[in-house]
Design a protein around this motif. Structure first.
Motif, PDB file in Angstrom:
ATOM      1  N   ASP A  28      -9.379 -24.082 -20.432  1.00 10.43           N
ATOM      2  CA  ASP A  28     -10.546 -23.389 -19.880  1.00 10.43           C
ATOM      3  C   ASP A  28     -11.003 -24.158 -18.644  1.00 10.43           C
ATOM      4  OD1 ASP A  28     -12.884 -22.094 -19.281  1.00 10.43           O
ATOM      5  OD2 ASP A  28     -13.783 -22.343 -21.261  1.00 10.43           O
ATOM      6  N   ALA A  29     -10.633 -23.669 -17.474  1.00  9.61           N
ATOM      7  CA  ALA A  29     -10.926 -24.384 -16.225  1.00  9.61           C
ATOM      8  C   ALA A  29     -12.421 -24.525 -15.967  1.00  9.61           C
ATOM      9  CB  ALA A  29     -10.264 -23.667 -15.054  1.00  9.61           C
ATOM     10  N   LYS A  30     -13.240 -23.620 -16.499  1.00  7.15           N
ATOM     11  CA  LYS A  30     -14.691 -23.719 -16.295  1.00  7.15           C
ATOM     12  C   LYS A  30     -15.297 -24.840 -17.133  1.00  7.15           C
ATOM     13  CE  LYS A  30     -15.334 -18.934 -15.015  1.00  7.15           C
ATOM     14  NZ  LYS A  30     -15.976 -17.664 -15.313  1.00  7.15           N
ATOM     15  N   LYS A  60      -1.430 -28.743 -22.015  1.00  3.60           N
ATOM     16  CA  LYS A  60      -2.570 -27.837 -21.929  1.00  3.60           C
ATOM     17  C   LYS A  60      -3.781 -28.557 -22.488  1.00  3.60           C
ATOM     18  CE  LYS A  60      -0.102 -23.484 -22.175  1.00  3.60           C
ATOM     19  NZ  LYS A  60       0.069 -22.241 -22.934  1.00  3.60           N
ATOM     20  N   VAL A  61      -4.693 -28.974 -21.626  1.00  4.19           N
ATOM     21  CA  VAL A  61      -5.831 -29.807 -22.004  1.00  4.19           C
ATOM     22  C   VAL A  61      -6.918 -28.977 -22.685  1.00  4.19           C
ATOM     23  CG1 VAL A  61      -7.621 -31.344 -21.136  1.00  4.19           C
ATOM     24  CG2 VAL A  61      -5.366 -31.335 -20.068  1.00  4.19           C
ATOM     25  N   VAL A  62      -7.243 -29.377 -23.937  1.00  2.00           N
ATOM     26  CA  VAL A  62      -8.333 -28.749 -24.676  1.00  2.00           C
ATOM     27  C   VAL A  62      -9.601 -29.575 -24.506  1.00  2.00           C
ATOM     28  CG1 VAL A  62      -9.138 -28.114 -26.981  1.00  2.00           C
ATOM     29  CG2 VAL A  62      -6.756 -27.736 -26.348  1.00  2.00           C
ATOM     30  N   SER A  63      -9.485 -30.907 -24.596  1.00  2.00           N
ATOM     31  CA  SER A  63     -10.640 -31.782 -24.395  1.00  2.00           C
ATOM     32  C   SER A  63     -10.194 -33.081 -23.746  1.00  2.00           C
ATOM     33  CB  SER A  63     -11.347 -32.056 -25.714  1.00  2.00           C
ATOM     34  OG  SER A  63     -10.554 -32.861 -26.550  1.00  2.00           O
ATOM     35  N   ILE A  64     -11.161 -33.723 -23.082  1.00  2.00           N
ATOM     36  CA  ILE A  64     -10.894 -34.992 -22.413  1.00  2.00           C
ATOM     37  C   ILE A  64     -12.141 -35.854 -22.515  1.00  2.00           C
ATOM     38  CG2 ILE A  64     -11.555 -34.047 -20.174  1.00  2.00           C
ATOM     39  CD1 ILE A  64      -9.368 -35.802 -18.917  1.00  2.00           C
TER      40      ILE A  64
END
Length: 68
Positions: A28-30, A60-64
């Motif tokens: 989710d880019a936003k 695919k990044v979900v959280s960082i």
């Protein structure tokens, strides 16, 4: 930053000689602003997959979050 990769950002190892670990694509880019993490040590959660077009895996990044 990778001009040849599938995304704008890549995850590099902080260990000498390991280089690029993954290309990063936010789910989710936003919600996930990868630019603010540039140059920092981080923990990333997501799904990794291989694409035939690139030798390096794509994540695919979900959280960082920051690594301490």
């Amino acid at each position: 930053v990778s001009p040849d990769g599938p995304g704008t950002y890549q995850l590099d190892s902080f260990r000498r000689g390991e280089g690029t670990l993954d290309y990063l694509i936010p789910v989710d880019a936003k919600k996930t602003n990868l630019g603010k993490w540039f140059g920092k040590r981080v923990f990333i959660e997501g799904d990794e997959y291989r694409d035939r077009r690139w030798r390096t895996p794509v994540l695919k990044v979900v959280s960082i979050q920051a690594a301490f």
